[in-house]
Design an enzyme around this catalytic site. Structure first.
Site, short mmCIF file in Angstrom:
data_model
loop_
_atom_site.label_atom_id
_atom_site.label_comp_id
_atom_site.label_asym_id
_atom_site.label_seq_id
_atom_site.Cartn_x
_atom_site.Cartn_y
_atom_site.Cartn_z
N LYS A 240 -25.58 -2.45 14.46
CA LYS A 240 -25.91 -1.93 13.16
C LYS A 240 -24.84 -0.97 12.65
O LYS A 240 -24.77 -0.70 11.45
CB LYS A 240 -27.24 -1.14 13.24
CG LYS A 240 -28.43 -1.94 13.64
CD LYS A 240 -29.66 -1.02 13.70
CE LYS A 240 -30.85 -1.72 14.31
NZ LYS A 240 -31.94 -0.79 14.57
N GLY A 241 -24.04 -0.45 13.53
CA GLY A 241 -23.14 0.66 13.19
C GLY A 241 -22.23 0.43 12.00
O GLY A 241 -21.89 1.36 11.28
N GLU B 73 -15.65 -3.41 12.34
CA GLU B 73 -16.27 -2.63 13.41
C GLU B 73 -16.39 -1.16 13.01
O GLU B 73 -15.54 -0.65 12.27
CB GLU B 73 -15.40 -2.70 14.67
CG GLU B 73 -15.97 -3.48 15.82
CD GLU B 73 -17.19 -2.87 16.50
OE1 GLU B 73 -17.97 -2.13 15.84
OE2 GLU B 73 -17.40 -3.16 17.68
N ASP B 74 -17.41 -0.49 13.50
CA ASP B 74 -17.57 0.93 13.21
C ASP B 74 -16.61 1.80 14.02
O ASP B 74 -15.85 2.57 13.47
CB ASP B 74 -19.03 1.37 13.46
CG ASP B 74 -19.55 0.95 14.83
OD1 ASP B 74 -18.82 0.30 15.61
OD2 ASP B 74 -20.72 1.27 15.15
N ASP C 281 -14.25 2.61 21.21
CA ASP C 281 -14.20 3.68 22.21
C ASP C 281 -13.41 3.14 23.41
O ASP C 281 -12.18 3.18 23.41
CB ASP C 281 -15.66 4.05 22.55
CG ASP C 281 -15.77 5.24 23.48
OD1 ASP C 281 -14.74 5.69 24.01
OD2 ASP C 281 -16.89 5.71 23.71
N LYS D 105 -11.09 5.85 18.87
CA LYS D 105 -10.93 7.08 19.66
C LYS D 105 -9.60 7.04 20.38
O LYS D 105 -9.23 6.05 20.99
CB LYS D 105 -12.08 7.20 20.66
CG LYS D 105 -13.37 7.55 19.97
CD LYS D 105 -14.40 7.99 20.97
CE LYS D 105 -15.74 8.06 20.30
NZ LYS D 105 -16.82 8.29 21.26
N VAL E 22 -19.47 10.96 18.11
CA VAL E 22 -19.70 11.26 16.69
C VAL E 22 -20.89 10.47 16.13
O VAL E 22 -21.28 9.45 16.69
CB VAL E 22 -18.44 10.95 15.84
CG1 VAL E 22 -17.30 11.90 16.17
CG2 VAL E 22 -17.99 9.50 16.01
N ASP F 280 -25.20 6.17 15.05
CA ASP F 280 -26.49 6.82 15.34
C ASP F 280 -26.54 7.49 16.71
O ASP F 280 -25.68 7.30 17.55
CB ASP F 280 -27.61 5.77 15.31
CG ASP F 280 -27.58 4.87 16.56
OD1 ASP F 280 -26.48 4.45 16.96
OD2 ASP F 280 -28.64 4.62 17.13
N ARG G 12 -27.71 7.75 10.87
CA ARG G 12 -26.92 6.67 10.27
C ARG G 12 -26.64 6.91 8.79
O ARG G 12 -25.66 6.43 8.25
CB ARG G 12 -27.64 5.32 10.42
CG ARG G 12 -27.72 4.81 11.85
CD ARG G 12 -28.10 3.34 11.84
NE ARG G 12 -28.60 2.85 13.11
CZ ARG G 12 -27.85 2.38 14.10
NH1 ARG G 12 -26.54 2.39 13.98
NH2 ARG G 12 -28.39 1.94 15.21
P1 5GP Z 1 -16.76 0.54 23.34
O1 5GP Z 1 -17.25 -0.77 23.87
O2 5GP Z 1 -15.48 0.45 22.55
O3 5GP Z 1 -16.67 1.58 24.44
O4 5GP Z 1 -17.90 1.13 22.41
C1 5GP Z 1 -18.15 0.58 21.18
C2 5GP Z 1 -19.57 0.80 20.73
O5 5GP Z 1 -20.17 1.94 21.33
C3 5GP Z 1 -19.55 1.06 19.23
O6 5GP Z 1 -19.64 -0.15 18.50
C4 5GP Z 1 -20.72 1.99 19.07
O7 5GP Z 1 -21.89 1.22 18.90
C5 5GP Z 1 -20.79 2.75 20.37
N1 5GP Z 1 -20.05 4.02 20.29
C6 5GP Z 1 -18.85 4.31 20.84
N2 5GP Z 1 -18.48 5.57 20.56
C7 5GP Z 1 -19.47 6.09 19.79
C8 5GP Z 1 -19.66 7.39 19.16
O8 5GP Z 1 -18.86 8.32 19.24
N3 5GP Z 1 -20.81 7.53 18.45
C9 5GP Z 1 -21.75 6.54 18.33
N4 5GP Z 1 -22.85 6.82 17.62
N5 5GP Z 1 -21.60 5.32 18.89
C10 5GP Z 1 -20.48 5.11 19.62
#
Ligand code: 5GP
Length: 180
Positions: A48-49, A104-105, A108, A136, A158, A164, A170
């Site tokens: 949803k992000g 993508e939102d 990380d 990040k 964040v 969220d 959100r």
């Molecule tokens: P990754 O797989 O790159 O570690 O994480 C990606 C997903 O984790 C994002 O699409 C998001 O849903 C969630 N996520 C990663 N960092 C954050 C953050 O700082 N805040 C929030 N609310 N969600 C995050």
């Protein structure tokens, strides 16, 4: 601080303001418009992000884009990804031969995006690029080839503008840090 009338002690400082978001998204829209002028893309929003970013970005691209959404879930705690990702909602459209831009939102570790890219590339799109609002700094394990990035931010958790904690925050119009 007081955001949206909430005096929420868990919200920290503003990392990206509403105005910064809107002006960067309008630039990203212009970049996409130039790059895809002769081949209007299919924007794939990751729920949803990315829902809020998707709606603003789509309006900033002056091309007849098409939109579709998919949803993934990763196992883990509220503020940490485990890296194990599963598809919760697949696309409605066939993307083979299409020019696809994944919206993508936040990136990380990059594990979610690696999963998504592998999954989408197996459907043989004509091209696949990623437009991530937030990345990040320094955390991605694999090389991700992010063509369009809104903002690089420090590696803190964040919320806001689609992001969220347990479905809350959100609808904040800006990105803020969150104190777990
Ligand atoms: P990754 O797989 O790159 O570690 O994480 C990606 C997903 O984790 C994002 O699409 C998001 O849903 C969630 N996520 C990663 N960092 C954050 C953050 O700082 N805040 C929030 N609310 N969600 C995050």
């Amino acid at each position: 601080m007081n955001v949206l009338g909430l005096n929420d002690p868990k919200l920290g400082e503003v990392v990206v303001s509403e105005q910064e978001l809107q002006s960067r998204i309008s630039q990203l829209g212009k970049e996409l418009e130039a790059d895809y002028a002769d081949r209007p893309p299919l924007l794939v929003g990751v729920l949803k992000g990315a829902f809020m970013f998707m709606t603003d970005l789509a309006r900033a691209v002056g091309l007849p884009v098409e939109l579709d959404f998919m949803a993934v879930a990763s196992y883990g705690s509220a503020t940490k990804t485990s890296g194990i990702v599963r598809m919760v909602k697949d696309l409605d459209l066939d993307i083979s031969g299409r020019h696809v831009v994944v919206v993508e939102d936040i990136v990380d570790s990059g594990l979610t995006l690696s999963f998504l890219k592998r999954n989408l590339l197996s459907r043989e799109p004509a091209s696949l690029e990623v437009c991530a609002l937030l990345v990040k700094e320094g955390l991605q394990k694999a090389k991700l080839d992010l063509k369009y990035v809104g903002f690089k931010i420090p590696p803190t958790f964040v919320v806001g503008y689609g992001l969220d904690v347990d479905e809350k925050y959100r609808n904040l119009p800006m990105i803020c840090t969150y104190k777990a």
